[in-house]
Structure formats: structure tokens, C-alpha cells
Design an enzyme around this catalytic site. Structure first.
Site, PDB file in Angstrom:
ATOM      1  N   THR A  20     -10.047   5.300  -2.443  1.00  0.00           N
ATOM      2  CA  THR A  20     -11.280   4.567  -2.727  1.00  0.00           C
ATOM      3  C   THR A  20     -12.499   5.461  -2.542  1.00  0.00           C
ATOM      4  OG1 THR A  20     -11.180   3.710  -0.475  1.00  0.00           O
ATOM      5  CG2 THR A  20     -10.484   2.227  -2.243  1.00  0.00           C
ATOM      6  N   HIS A  33       0.831  -1.209   0.000  1.00  0.00           N
ATOM      7  CA  HIS A  33       0.000   0.000   0.000  1.00  0.00           C
ATOM      8  C   HIS A  33       0.861   1.254   0.000  1.00  0.00           C
ATOM      9  CE1 HIS A  33      -4.136  -1.618   0.483  1.00  0.00           C
ATOM     10  NE2 HIS A  33      -3.473  -2.672   0.913  1.00  0.00           N
ATOM     11  N   LYS A  37     -11.481  12.418   4.351  1.00  0.00           N
ATOM     12  CA  LYS A  37     -10.438  11.395   4.349  1.00  0.00           C
ATOM     13  C   LYS A  37      -9.521  11.690   5.520  1.00  0.00           C
ATOM     14  CE  LYS A  37      -9.580  12.678   0.011  1.00  0.00           C
ATOM     15  NZ  LYS A  37      -9.339  11.594  -0.946  1.00  0.00           N
ATOM     16  N   ARG A  38      -8.657  10.739   5.877  1.00  0.00           N
ATOM     17  CA  ARG A  38      -7.705  11.003   6.949  1.00  0.00           C
ATOM     18  C   ARG A  38      -6.953  12.314   6.665  1.00  0.00           C
ATOM     19  NH1 ARG A  38      -3.522   7.764   6.929  1.00  0.00           N
ATOM     20  NH2 ARG A  38      -4.188   6.915   4.934  1.00  0.00           N
ATOM     21  N   LYS A  97     -16.365   5.970  -4.448  1.00  0.00           N
ATOM     22  CA  LYS A  97     -17.669   6.058  -3.776  1.00  0.00           C
ATOM     23  C   LYS A  97     -18.443   7.285  -4.252  1.00  0.00           C
ATOM     24  CE  LYS A  97     -15.429   4.187   0.366  1.00  0.00           C
ATOM     25  NZ  LYS A  97     -14.752   4.631   1.604  1.00  0.00           N
ATOM     26  N   LYS A 147      -2.377  14.369   1.395  1.00  0.00           N
ATOM     27  CA  LYS A 147      -3.744  14.478   0.850  1.00  0.00           C
ATOM     28  C   LYS A 147      -4.159  15.937   0.653  1.00  0.00           C
ATOM     29  CE  LYS A 147      -5.440  10.070   2.805  1.00  0.00           C
ATOM     30  NZ  LYS A 147      -6.144   9.397   1.693  1.00  0.00           N
TER      31      LYS A 147
HETATM   32  C1  LIG Z   1     -13.530   5.061   1.922  1.00  0.00           C
HETATM   33  C2  LIG Z   1     -13.106   5.514   3.244  1.00  0.00           C
HETATM   34  C3  LIG Z   1     -11.800   5.968   3.447  1.00  0.00           C
HETATM   35  C4  LIG Z   1     -10.787   6.097   2.325  1.00  0.00           C
HETATM   36  O1  LIG Z   1     -10.886   7.390   1.780  1.00  0.00           O
HETATM   37  P1  LIG Z   1      -9.789   7.997   0.781  1.00  0.00           P
HETATM   38  O2  LIG Z   1     -10.353   9.317   0.409  1.00  0.00           O
HETATM   39  O3  LIG Z   1      -9.714   7.062  -0.378  1.00  0.00           O
HETATM   40  O4  LIG Z   1      -8.526   8.092   1.530  1.00  0.00           O
HETATM   41  C5  LIG Z   1     -11.446   6.384   4.709  1.00  0.00           C
HETATM   42  N1  LIG Z   1     -12.319   6.350   5.732  1.00  0.00           N
HETATM   43  C6  LIG Z   1     -13.588   5.934   5.570  1.00  0.00           C
HETATM   44  C7  LIG Z   1     -14.510   5.947   6.739  1.00  0.00           C
HETATM   45  C8  LIG Z   1     -14.033   5.495   4.331  1.00  0.00           C
HETATM   46  O5  LIG Z   1     -15.286   5.067   4.179  1.00  0.00           O
END
Ligand SMILES: *Cc1c(COP(=O)(O)O)cnc(C)c1O
Length: 859
Positions: free
Chosen positions: A703, A406, A592-593, A707, A598
Site C-alpha cells: 500500500t 493476506h 517498509k518492514r 501512497k 521485500k
Molecule cells: C503504508 C505503511 C506500511 C505498508 O507499507 P508497504 O510498503 O506496502 O509494505 C507499513 N508501515 C507504515 C507505517 C505504513 O504507513
């Protein structure tokens, strides 16, 4: 902005308007005529096949089973029940259905020798279970009816559940999506992880706008979704000493032994009775108290050893790149891999096959480097316990494991490993000795070695995972290309390119379309005249929507669904923060985190740039501006100072911007605390545009981009990770790209390092914004200096390089949003072309490329 910490919210279900009503179950009259065994509805073939609303012949069974659990499992009375109790009873009732399927699945797969795959992941970010279980069983409508008859609403009960937050972010959520897809495709795949007492911390926002962390006691109330298996236990050893007996064999003894106890979590497939298993390990002291010290009156020492055993699975570590080398973290990793392997080996032994056939029945996927110790652990078992000679053992190992890289490349100090796992350190050194046979130059050997020279020496876990695995993959095309070209290059030269391949990540359409966006799912089903199960099991069927992109009637319905989802989010924000949101505005989301790569910082500085531009306008000019609401959510690792400053800046900028009478109707900004799967399920369907703006080459895949697009949100992003493949699918004209490309990044960083240019010269627009922040326009003059200095000085993440093109891209987004019909078409096209990003496709890639396992549906 919520800013006050209400201690009563700690440990409560997230995202819930909190109330507690005690009431009486209504509408339930026991059916005295009905005799015989209780019939559990086990999933509804009719709903799956025809997409019909469930007939309610099962509803009396449902109310009966819920009431049964209220009275027996909960030992409560029907006239004294709150929503929490009703949730528990409903969950137990649904669990009964799952249990029958789960047992039959295990029986089915045990009835003949079957090859199985195991997914080892230190994180499983499952979110809530009840809604998903009902959806996968096809029982949602029936339970909604039954619960209504009992005087509650299913929606309220769903809100009672606390997320199982056993993960930090993307990597853990990926594991959860993969379990859903494996079960849904009737593949024999089990997950193995840890049962943390405390999941990822709960995020609160303090009075000054900074992140505060509280423990997440998710197990405080009984968890109906797990089955304790007190009969499935293994002894796990740490420390002690290892003595070679003959050749490559050794005896490892002494040290500390702790007990691993299994907890099983049922993973129902969608529209199938197949129900897989996620096995989570809890650590326990092996013998309870040390009676010797207890008798000597040394009570503290007696409980100490039991505390230290229990501590192993007590918390999920927030991934914090600065805290490598924590002994407890290494202990966790070994505890989990050793228990999982012992369990896998026991299952294999039931087949009565020679050990040399192990890889014919077992494939193990390593989700990142965390479970790499499984490699020396399997070697240890084969050499020391099964008497397999070294070469044969190494052959078994390298045919069993598969490694998904990863991100980071962790290493452990040799002295720590030596102390904690002396036998494994020996095996690693033995692998090194054998490795010396590799041909090639010395520099190359040094780069490929498992041991990094230095004081102290370190074990390179990614190298170990690479040479100990049959295949290695990255998680998006760009990422896999980068792996092959850079950090794995020497290994590619040595092993050949075919060992290295790509599996682009995916998401499960069950949770990320049907569950989070039932209106859209229904509209798609009505439009395509298909049962939901058809496209939820084969997401490429969404392409059928392209036929309708020009149909004004369909466009209208499409827009109405987005509007409802925006109103649902606005309602949530109003209940949790008291703010009223203009739902006619464009909703712009980045969740996101929190991490420098990011670049949430780029986003907030862009918002401030917009605010300053609006302030400089005349009232007439402002009237022509399209309103916009910006949402942020995400947690920062508790020790990540710079990321936490970004949160503080977002929260404090929101306080100023949202209160400004001149602009508040056209720009507002929210940081929603405590990001979680459940919060994502509310935010994602409401987004018009979402931001995925990592510095090129830093986001392995992402990911959440998938979504958003699946839910008809457009994407504003850099040419990075899976953004690239999304654009390939939906067409570049439907994506807003900006910024430098990956090949430029290294050179730019080099220039910043050796030929720095002052920010006023490099990027005057950004310099102006930074100066305003620095001067205290958003409170706290001086506080943000360390954050701003990362940009003024090294600017490792290249904000000064990408800022102008970012602002340009935002402008293009504004312009595109003006033409609403064209925007809706883009949105339809985006959803229609998301087939590739189903985790069903990703799991098929793994099943075929790596695991060599087959679907096997329950009769
Ligand atoms: C999908 C998801 C992530 C991943 O998000 P990225 O924007 O791809 O880093 C992180 N936390 C939660 C709760 C998610 O559902």
C-alpha cells in the site's frame, strides 16, 4: 548517522525536536459578555462546502474550551504550561466536538434496525489522531488561529502526540484506512481490536549499527482519544473441560476466567458528522486477588493469576514468522474474538429479532486468519447457549463471515487448542466429520481438511476461515489470481469460483494526501478550482490534472511543492541526525518492514554497486553525475536475524559512504530509525522515486506504493502486487519495472535448488559487491556472512536473477531524471490516475460484494 542510544528518548514522541518550554497562555481574555451554553464547533460545513478558510467567529469558543481543559481536566494553571500540556488540552477540546457527533451517530443507527458490518483486525496502525480529527472536522484553520492566540503553535502541539502504533505494518495500516473510509462514507462499520499496553517496539540503532528494541509505552501519558467503558465487560473462559450433553451440544466449564473491558476510540468521517467506533479490548483479572492464597501468605501466587490475565493484552506481537505456536498469541486471538462476538450478539439482541436473522443484521470481516476462532466461537454460542441445531447454526455462521487472505497460512497444534479451548476443538472436529460428506478424492480431501495430519496434528486456520465464510478475497488482482490457482484451488473446485474474489487494497486520501502534503492538496484545489472536499471524497476527480500536464506554469508549481517537501524532510534529518542533505539531489526512498521478500538487501547492494562505480570514475566523470540521496526505514522482527543483518549493513555502509570526500556530494544514504506512520508522512511527499522490489509473487498488494504515487513520486518496482494495477492506471511508460515475472519464480527456485550455479558465473556484478562486503569494506569483516550466504547458496528470493535488470532500471531512472520537464509530467500523470486506489473505493467493494450495508448520513 545517529548511532548513540540516548535513553531519554525512549518513550518520547517520535520525530520531534525535543524541547520543553513552560510558559503562560497569552491572548486569552475571558469574554465576560458572552453568556449561555458553550457552543462546540462541530465541524465546519462552510469549509467542507466552499473550501474557504474558516471565518474566525468560532475562535473565542476554541480558546475558551482549551483553557477550560487546562484548568479543569488537567488541573493546571494557565501561567505554567508546556507544549505537552497544551497538546493535551487542545486534544480534549477537539474530543468534545467528536463526542457530540459520536453520540449522535450511535443514536442515529440505533433508532431503527440497521445492518452493520464489523471489521475484526488484530492490528490498527492509527498513527496520530489530533491532526486527522481537525482535518476531518474541517476545524484545522480555526484551531491553528485559536492555539496561536494562546501563544503556542498548532504545528508544535501536533508533534507532541505519540503514534498509536498498534500494528506491525501494512495490514494494520489498511485497517486504519478502512475505518476512515467507512466513517467518511457514512457506513455503519465498527472496528474491533485489542488495546495493547505496548504497541510495536521502538527501534533504536546501537553503536555497531544493529537494531535494538525498546518497549513502546504509548499509554504512559493519558490518552485523550479513548473512552474507557467500565460498564462494557465480558467474561472470557480458557482451559477447563467440555462435556457433551445431547447431540452436538456441550457444556464448557472450569478453567480460568478473565474479564474483557471495552475502550472506545472515535473515528470521525471526513466532511460529515458521522463518527464511527473502534472498540479495543483490555484484559483484566476477573476477581482481582485470589483471597485464599493471599490469606495463606502466598502473596506471589495471589498476584500471579492477576498478572497472567493482564498479560493477554500487554504486548502486540511483532510478526515473526518463526514463532508460531506461542500459547499467549492464541490466547490473545481467542480473548479478542470472544469479547467482540459477545458484544456484537448483545447489540443484535437489542433488535428483538429471531437469531436466524443474525446474518441479515450482522456482517463480520476477518482481516487475515488471526480472528478465525470467531467461527467456532459463534458456533459454540449458537449451539450451546442459543439452542440452535447444528445445520441451522452452520448456516448462520457461513452467511455472517467474510475472509480476507493476506499472506501466511498459520496453523495451531491440536494439543494446544485442546488444552486452551477444549470446546472449540470439539466443534472443529465436528466440522471435520460433516466435511467428510464432501465428495472427491482422498488426496483432495486431505488437502482441504481442517486438520493437517502429523505429530502433532495441526488446525489449518486458513481452511477453517475459508469454509466458514460466505466469501474469500485476496488484496490485489495478482494475489487473488494466485489464491484461486494455488492454495485455494480445491476450494474453488468445490464451492465454485464466485465465492472467491478480489478487493484491491486502498489508502485514505485524507491522511495520505491532504494531511501529509497540504501544499500539494492546496495546489490541486487551486488548479482544478474545486474545494478540497470534492477530490478528497472522490479521488477520481484528480484526473482533471491531466489537462494541465503541459502547462509550464503548473509544472513549475508542481516542482516547487516537491522541493518544499524535500526541504521539510531535510530539516527533519538535520534535527534528528545532524546531517545536512542536498535537496537538489534525487530522493530515492524504500520504507517498509524489513523482510527478505521485500528485498531491502537488493537495494543496499545496489547502492554499494553505485558507490563502487563512482569510485572507479575520474573526478571529471563524477562531476557529470546527478546527485542522489537514498533513504531507508523499517523495523525487523526482533527474532529475524537475517533481516537485522540487512539493517546493520545499511547503517554501516552509510557511515562509510556519507564520509567519503570523493563521492559524498553525489551519493548519500540514510537509515532513519523507528519507522512509523508519522515518519512515513514526512518521507512520502519528499520522494522522487520509491522502491517496491519484492520477488514477484510474494507481495500480496503493498500500500505504500499507492501512497508514494498519490504524492507524485514515481515507482521503481517488480511486476508484483498492486504495482501491476498502478502501472495499468498510470501507463507503463510512467513506471520503472524490472525483474522476473511470477510464473518464472518457481522454476528458478527449483534450478537454484537442484542445479546451482556459482554466483561469480551467474551474476558477476553482484558477486563483486558481495565480495567487497565480505572483505570488510563496510566494517565488520565476517559479520555479514550469514546474510551473504542466503544469496550465495539458495538465493530463495532470487537476487542473483534480478540484480542486473535492477541495475539497468536504476540507470533508466537516472536518465529519466535528467529530463526534468518530462519527469514532472510523469509525476503529474501518476497522481492524476490514482483514483482507483482510494480506500473509499475498496470499502465500497466490500460494502456491496460482502456486507450488503448502506450509507446513512446523520441529518
Ligand atoms: C503504508 C505503511 C506500511 C505498508 O507499507 P508497504 O510498503 O506496502 O509494505 C507499513 N508501515 C507504515 C507505517 C505504513 O504507513
Amino acid at each position: 548517522m545517529t548511532s548513540i542510544i540516548d535513553p531519554s528518548t525512549i518513550g518520547k514522541p517520535q520525530n520531534t525536536a525535543r524541547r520543553r518550554h513552560v510558559r503562560t497562555l497569552t491572548g486569552y481574555t475571558p469574554d465576560t459578555d458572552e453568556k449561555g451554553k458553550e457552543k462546540w464547533p462541530r465541524g465546519d460545513e462552510k469549509v467542507w462546502k466552499d473550501g474557504l478558510r474558516g471565518v474566525d467567529k468560532d475562535v473565542p469558543d476554541i480558546t475558551r474550551s482549551v483553557v477550560h481543559h487546562v484548568q479543569t481536566s488537567l488541573a493546571r494553571q494557565a501561567y505554567n504550561l508546556d507544549e505537552a500540556g497544551a497538546y493535551q488540552a487542545a486534544a480534549l477540546s477537539v474530543r468534545d466536538n467528536l463526542l457530540v457527533n459520536w453520540n449522535e451517530t450511535q443514536l442515529h443507527f440505533n433508532s431503527k434496525p440497521t445492518k452493520r458490518a464489523y471489521y475484526l483486525s488484530l492490528e490498527f496502525l492509527m498513527g496520530r489522531t489530533l491532526d486527522n480529527a481537525l482535518l476531518n472536522l474541517g476545524l484545522k484553520n480555526k484551531y491553528a488561529d485559536g492555539i496561536t492566540k494562546l501563544g503556542f503553535s498548532l504545528e508544535d502541539l501536533l508533534e507532541q502526540e505519540r503514534d498509536a502504533a498498534l500494528g506491525n505494518g501494512g495490514l494494520g495500516r489498511l485497517a486504519a484506512c478502512y475505518l476512515d473510509s467507512s466513517a467518511s462514507q457514512e457506513l455503519p462499520v465498527w472496528g474491533y481490536g485489542l488495546r495493547y499496553q505496548y504497541g510495536i517496539f521502538q527501534q533504536l540503532i546501537g553503536p555497531d549499527g544493529s537494531q535494538l528494541e525498546a518497549p513502546d509505552p504509548w499509554l504512559q501519558h493519558d490518552n485523550p482519544w479513548e473512552l474507557p467503558r467500565s460498564d462494557v465487560t465480558y467474561d472470557i473462559r480458557f482451559y477447563g473441560h467440555s462435556e457433551r450433553v445431547d447431540g452436538m451440544k456441550a457444556v464448557w466449564s472450569g478453567g480460568q476466567e478473565v474479564l474483557a473491558v471495552a475502550y472506545d476510540v472515535m473515528i470521525p468521517g471526513y466532511a460529515t458528522k458521522n463518527t464511527n467506533n473502534l472498540r479495543l479490548w483490555e484484559s483484566k483479572p476477573k476477581r482481582g486477588f485470589d483471597l485464599n492464597s493471599f490469606n495463606a501468605g502466598d502473596y506471589e501466587r495471589a498476584v500471579e493469576s492477576s498478572n497472567s490475565a493482564a498479560a493477554i493484552t500487554s504486548v502486540l506481537y511483532p510478526n515473526d514468522h518463526t514463532t508460531f505456536g506461542k500459547e499467549l498469541r492464541l490466547k490473545q486471538q481467542y480473548f479478542w474474538t470472544a469479547a467482540s462476538l459477545a458484544d456484537i450478539l448483545r447489540r443484535f439482541k437489542n433488535l428483538d429479532k429471531p437469531i436466524s436473522e443474525f446474518p441479515e443484521y450482522v456482517s463480520i470481516q476477518l482481516n487475515d486468519t488471526h480472528p478465525t476462532l470467531a467461527i467456532p466461537e459463534l458456533m459454540r454460542i449458537l449451539l450451546d447457549e442459543e439452542d440452535v441445531p447444528w445445520d441451522a447454526a452452520w448456516d448462520i455462521v457461513t452467511r455472517t463471515f467474510f475472509f480476507t487472505n493476506h499472506t501466511v497460512l498459520p496453523k495451531w497444534p491440536v494439543p494446544l487448542m485442546q488444552h486452551l479451548l477444549p470446546r472449540h476443538m470439539q466443534i472443529i472436529f465436528d466440522i471435520v466429520t460433516v466435511e467428510k460428506k464432501f465428495p472427491g478424492d482422498r488426496e483432495k480431501l486431505a488437502r482441504m481438511s481442517l486438520i493437517e495430519e502429523g505429530f502433532p496434528q495441526n488446525v489449518r486456520m486458513a481452511n477453517l476461515a475459508c469454509i466458514g465464510s460466505r466469501k474469500v478475497n485476496g488484496v490485489a488482482e495478482l494475489h487473488s489470481d494466485l489464491l484461486r490457482a494455488t492454495i485455494m484451488k480445491d476450494f474453488v473446485d468445490f464451492f465454485g469460483i464466485s465465492k472467491f474474489f478480489n478487493v484491491t487494497n486502498g489508502i485514505t486520501p485524507r491522511r495520505w494526501l491532504d494531511q501529509c502534503n497540504p501544499l500539494l492538496s492546496q495546489l490541486i484545489a487551486d488548479t482544478l478550482k474545486l474545494p478540497k472536499a470534492t477530490f478528497l471524497k472522490d479521488l477520481t476527480r484528480l484526473e482533471g490534472l491531466l489537462k494541465f500536464e503541459d502547462d509550464p506554469n503548473f509544472q513549475k508549481k508542481w516542482a516547487a511543492v516537491k522541493q518544499s517537501n524535500k526541504e521539510r524532510l531535510a530539516h527533519y534529518v538535520q534535527v534528528t541526525t545532524g546531517h545536512i542533505i542536498n535537496t537538489k539531489a534525487m530522493f530515492d526512498v524504500q520504507i517498509k518492514r524489513l523482510h527478505e521478500y521485500k528485498r531491502q538487501t537488493l537495494n543496499i547492494l545496489g547502492v554499494i554497486h553505485r558507490y563502487l562505480a563512482l569510485k572507479a570514475m575520474t573526478p571529471e566523470e563524477r562531476k557529470k553525475v546527478n546527485p542522489k540521496v537514498v533513504f531507508f526505514a523499517g523495523k525487523a522482527a526482533p527474532g529475524y536475524y537475517i533481516a537485522k543483518l540487512t539493517i546493520r549493513l545499511i547503517v554501516n555502509a552509510a557511515r562509510i559512504i556519507n564520509e567519503d570526500p570523493e563521492t559524498k556530494d553525489i551519493l548519500s544514504l540514510f537509515f532513519l530509525p523507528d519507522y512509523s506512520v508519522s515518519l512515513a508522512e514526512i518521507l512520502i511527499p519528499a520522494s522522487d522515486i520509491s522502491q517496491h522490489i519484492s520477488t514477484a509473487g510474494t507481495e500480496a498488494s503493498g500500500t505504500s506504493n499507492m501512497k508514494f504515487c498519490l504524492n507524485g513520486g514515481l515507482l521503481l518496482g517488480t511486476v508484483d502486487g498492486a504495482n501491476i494495477e498502478i502501472a495499468e492506471e498510470v501507463g507503463e511508460q510512467n513506471v520503472f519495472f524490472f525483474g522476473h515475472l511470477t510464473p518464472a519464480v518457481e522454476d528458478l527456485r527449483y534450478q537454484h535448488m537442484y542445479h546451482p550455479v556459482p554466483i561469480e558465473q551467474k551474476c558477476p556484478g553482484l558477486a563483486k559487491v558481495i565480495n567487497e562486503v565480505s572483505a570488510g569494506r563496510f566494517g565488520d569483516a565476517g559479520v555479514y556472512e550469514p546474510l551473504l550466504n542466503t544469496i550465495r547458496q539458495n538465493d530463495y528470493y532470487l537476487l542473483t536473477e534480478d540484480f542486473d535488470s535492477y541495475i539497468q532500471a536504476l540507470k533508466l531512472v537516472d536518465e529519466a531524471y535528467q529530463d526534468r520537464t518530462e519527469w514532472i509530467k510523469k509525476s503529474i500523470r501518476t497522481t492524476a490516475k490514482m483514483g482507483k486506489f482510494s480506500s473509499d473505493r475498496a470499502i465500497q467493494d466490500y460494502a456491496q460484494e460482502c456486507w450488503n450495508i448502506e450509507s446513512n448520513k446523520l441529518p
